[in-house]
Enzyme design. Sequence first.
Site, PDB file in Angstrom:
ATOM      1  N   HIS A 169      79.872  -6.497  64.298  1.00  0.00           N
ATOM      2  CA  HIS A 169      81.203  -6.281  64.874  1.00  0.00           C
ATOM      3  C   HIS A 169      81.442  -7.356  65.932  1.00  0.00           C
ATOM      4  O   HIS A 169      80.499  -7.794  66.598  1.00  0.00           O
ATOM      5  CB  HIS A 169      81.283  -4.919  65.582  1.00  0.00           C
ATOM      6  CG  HIS A 169      81.574  -3.766  64.681  1.00  0.00           C
ATOM      7  ND1 HIS A 169      81.058  -2.509  64.896  1.00  0.00           N
ATOM      8  CD2 HIS A 169      82.363  -3.660  63.576  1.00  0.00           C
ATOM      9  CE1 HIS A 169      81.506  -1.677  63.964  1.00  0.00           C
ATOM     10  NE2 HIS A 169      82.287  -2.356  63.139  1.00  0.00           N
ATOM     11  N   CYS A 265      80.913  -0.258  72.571  1.00  0.00           N
ATOM     12  CA  CYS A 265      81.098   0.529  71.350  1.00  0.00           C
ATOM     13  C   CYS A 265      81.409   1.983  71.653  1.00  0.00           C
ATOM     14  O   CYS A 265      82.038   2.676  70.855  1.00  0.00           O
ATOM     15  CB  CYS A 265      79.830   0.528  70.500  1.00  0.00           C
ATOM     16  SG  CYS A 265      79.263  -1.071  70.023  1.00  0.00           S
TER      17      CYS A 265
HETATM   18  N1  ARG Z   1      76.256   2.607  63.541  1.00  0.00           N
HETATM   19  C1  ARG Z   1      77.561   2.163  63.848  1.00  0.00           C
HETATM   20  C2  ARG Z   1      78.037   1.224  62.741  1.00  0.00           C
HETATM   21  O1  ARG Z   1      77.232   0.490  62.218  1.00  0.00           O
HETATM   22  C3  ARG Z   1      77.589   1.478  65.169  1.00  0.00           C
HETATM   23  C4  ARG Z   1      78.956   1.062  65.587  1.00  0.00           C
HETATM   24  C5  ARG Z   1      78.982   0.344  66.886  1.00  0.00           C
HETATM   25  N2  ARG Z   1      80.301   0.056  67.276  1.00  0.00           N
HETATM   26  C6  ARG Z   1      80.762  -1.099  67.654  1.00  0.00           C
HETATM   27  N3  ARG Z   1      81.989  -1.191  68.059  1.00  0.00           N
HETATM   28  N4  ARG Z   1      80.040  -2.176  67.552  1.00  0.00           N
HETATM   29  O2  ARG Z   1      79.177   1.240  62.388  1.00  0.00           O
END
Ligand code: ARG
Length: 714
Positions: A169, A265
Site C-alpha cells: 500500500h 493503517c
Molecule cells: N492485512 C491488511 C492487508 O493486507 C493490512 C492492511 C494495512 N493497511 C494499510 N493501509 N496499509 O490488507
Amino acid sequence: MKNEPLQILMCPPDFYDVRYVINPWMEGNVGKAVRSIAREQWNTLCSRLQEIARVELIPPQPGLPDMVFTANAGVIVGGKAVLSHFLHRERRDEEPHFQQWFRARGFDVSEMPADLPFEGAGDALLDRARGWLWAAYGLRTELDAHPLLAQFLNVEVVSLRLIDQRYYHLDTCLCPLDDGWLLYYPPAFDAYSNHVIEQRVPADRRIAVKESDAMRFACNAVNAGRHLFTNEISAELRATLENAGFRVVETPLDEFLKAGGAAKCLTLRLDEPAPRSARAASTVQGRRVRLEGHLLDSGLLDRALDVVVDGGGSFRILDFQLGRQRQSTSESEVQVSAPSEDSLDKIMARLIDLGAVVPPREESDAELQTVTQPGVAPEDFYATTIYATEVRVGGQWLRAQNQRMDAVIVVGNEDNRPVARCKLFRHLRAGDRVVVGSAGIRAVRKTGGRDPRIRFSAEKDFAFMGAAVSSERRVELVVERISWEMRRIREQGGRIVVAAGPVVVHTGGAPHLATLIREGYVQAVLGGNGIATHDIEQALLGTSLGVDMHAGALVRGGHRHHLRAINTIRRCGGIRQAVEQGVLTSGIFYECVRRDVPFALAGSIRDDGPLPDTIMNLIEAQEQYSCLLQGADMILMLASMLHSIGVGNMTPAGVRLVCVDINPAVVTKLSDRGSVESVGVVTDVGSFLNLLVRRLRKLENEPVSLHAMESVAA
Ligand code: ARG
C-alpha cells in the site's frame, strides 16, 4: 488550526487476528497475533491521538480481522468519500460496513466499478501542501481507478507504481507531511515513479528512509500539524524529523506489524479539507489496441499483457472472440492505460512490435519529425524491428523498405509518391522526416501457432533444448530438413549466405564449407580476419592455430603459422591475387575466388595482420555485409556470435536463419527472434558441416519431393 480538532476513524481490535495471508508480513504469522497486547498497543495509539484529534469508532465485526485497518475503508476529501473495493476477497465483506457508516455519517459516497480494485487511503494520500493526491497502483489498487478518483473527489491525482510486495500500500512507503515534507522509501517505487516524485518535490523536502526504518513501517505515520505518530523508528530518522520541526510520538505497534500494518493503517482521516485550487486531473492515458492471431495457443496475448504491465501500465480486455477450431484465430480488443503519455507511447511501441494494431476507427497518420542534425534522429523516434512494418501517411499504409532492426523509418517522396524506408542514424540527413511516437505504425506479423510450417519451429526446440535432447539423431533430422531446403534454393537460383567464425576451420569444417561453395550452395561468405587467416593457414601449412589438422597434434612453432599465412597473402597483395598467382590452391576462400562468390571480412581490434582483404573500417564493413545480405533466402550462421549478431540485425523476419554453435546460449540468443524461420542447432560445427555435405550428396541422387520431406518431419 486550533479551533476544530481533527477527526479520525478507528476500529477497535476486538476481532483483530492474522487469519489469512494477503501480504508478505502475514506469512508465518497466522494465528500468532496476541490480542491482549494488540488491544494495549491500539489503546495507547488511540489515546495519544485523542490528545490532538477527535477519534470516532466504527463497531468491529466478528470474522473481519483486518477491519481495524480503517485506512482501507475508503478515502475522504472535502466531505466526499470514495469507498474501497478490495482486491482480495478476504477483505471484501468489510465494504458494506464502511459504506453504511459513511452514509450514516452524511458523506457523499462514490463507488468504483465492481471489477476495479481500489484500497482507499491505503493507496491514496493527500499532499496538503501541494493540493494533490498521491495515488498508488501496481499491487492492490488498479491504475484505471486513478482517473475516477480524480473525478469523484475533484482533485489532481498523481500516479505512482509500487513494485515491492512488502510495500503493498502507498501508506507503507510514503507519507506526505505538513509544510511540504515527504517521508518515503524510494526502492518501493519503480524508476518512473521515483522520477515523478523527484520532479514534484524539491530535494530539500524529501526524507528518504533507510531499509531498516521502512521495515518498521516508519512511513506508516499519522501526521497532524507538527505531530507525527509512528511505530518505533531509528534515532537517526527521529533526529531528522525533529530537525524538520516535527514532534515525533513513537508508540509500539508490532502486534499489528504481523498483519502488515501500523499507525497510519489503523486510522482514517475524516475531515481532510478539499485542496484550495482543486480540479479533477490525472495524467493517466489510455488507448485501444486490437490483437489478432493464435492469441492463446501461441502465447501472444500473454506476452502482450506482460508488455503492458512490465511497462508500468494496466489493461482491460474489452472484447475477446475465441477462435474455436484448431486453425482459427482469435481476436481481442484491449484498453491499455499508462500513467503518462510518454509511458503509454513506450508500451504501444512494444505492442506494435508484437503485431497489435489500433482499431480502424481510431487510426491516425504516423507522426513525423524533421531531422535537424545529420546523423541524429529526433528524440522520440520509433526503432524498427526485424518484422515488416507499415506506416500510415495521408490515410494510406506504406510498407517500409529495407526492413531491418534498430533503424528508424524515414518517409519521403520518390517519383511523386510517398515512400517509407528504414535508415540507420548515420544515413539520416537534415530534412529527413522520421516517424516518431507510436501512432500510425503497425508491424505485419505472421499469426504463429497453427500453421503447418510451425513444425519447423518445433524442430528448433528439439534441436537444442527439449528434455535432454541434443542427441545425434536430432541433429541429423535438422540437417535433413536444411539440406532439402538448400537444394531447393539452389535449384530456384536463390541466395544462401554463410556467416562463419574461425571455429569452422579449427573443428575441421573448412573442407566441407569449401565443398558447399564449390557445388554452388553458397552465394556469399561473411566473416572476419580470423576465419580467412586460419583457412589459409590450413591450406598453406596444414595447421589451424598451429594444430595439425590431420594428426590433431600441436606442431612445434605452429603458433606462428597463422602469421606466416597472413604474411604470404600480404606479399601477394590479397586473397584473389594469391589464388591467381597459384600460391593459394585450396580452402574456403580459394573456392570463393574460383567460383566468384563474393565475401566480406569485417575487422576487429584483435586482428593480426590483418589480411589485405579485411575491412578495418567497420562502417564500410557493415555496408558490405548488408549489401551481400540483400535478397538472401537462407543464412547459415556458423560458430560466430559476433558476426552472426551483426547479420541478424540486418536481416528482416522471413529469411530462413540457421544458427549452429556448440554454445547453447549463443544458439538461443540468435535463433530466438520470435519468428518461425529461425532454427538453432547446438552441435560441433565441423561435424555439422560434414553431415550437411554428406546429406546433400545423398540428395543429389534422389529427386526432390515434398513427400520425402514430410516423412522427415513426421
Ligand atoms: N492485512 C491488511 C492487508 O493486507 C493490512 C492492511 C494495512 N493497511 C494499510 N493501509 N496499509 O490488507
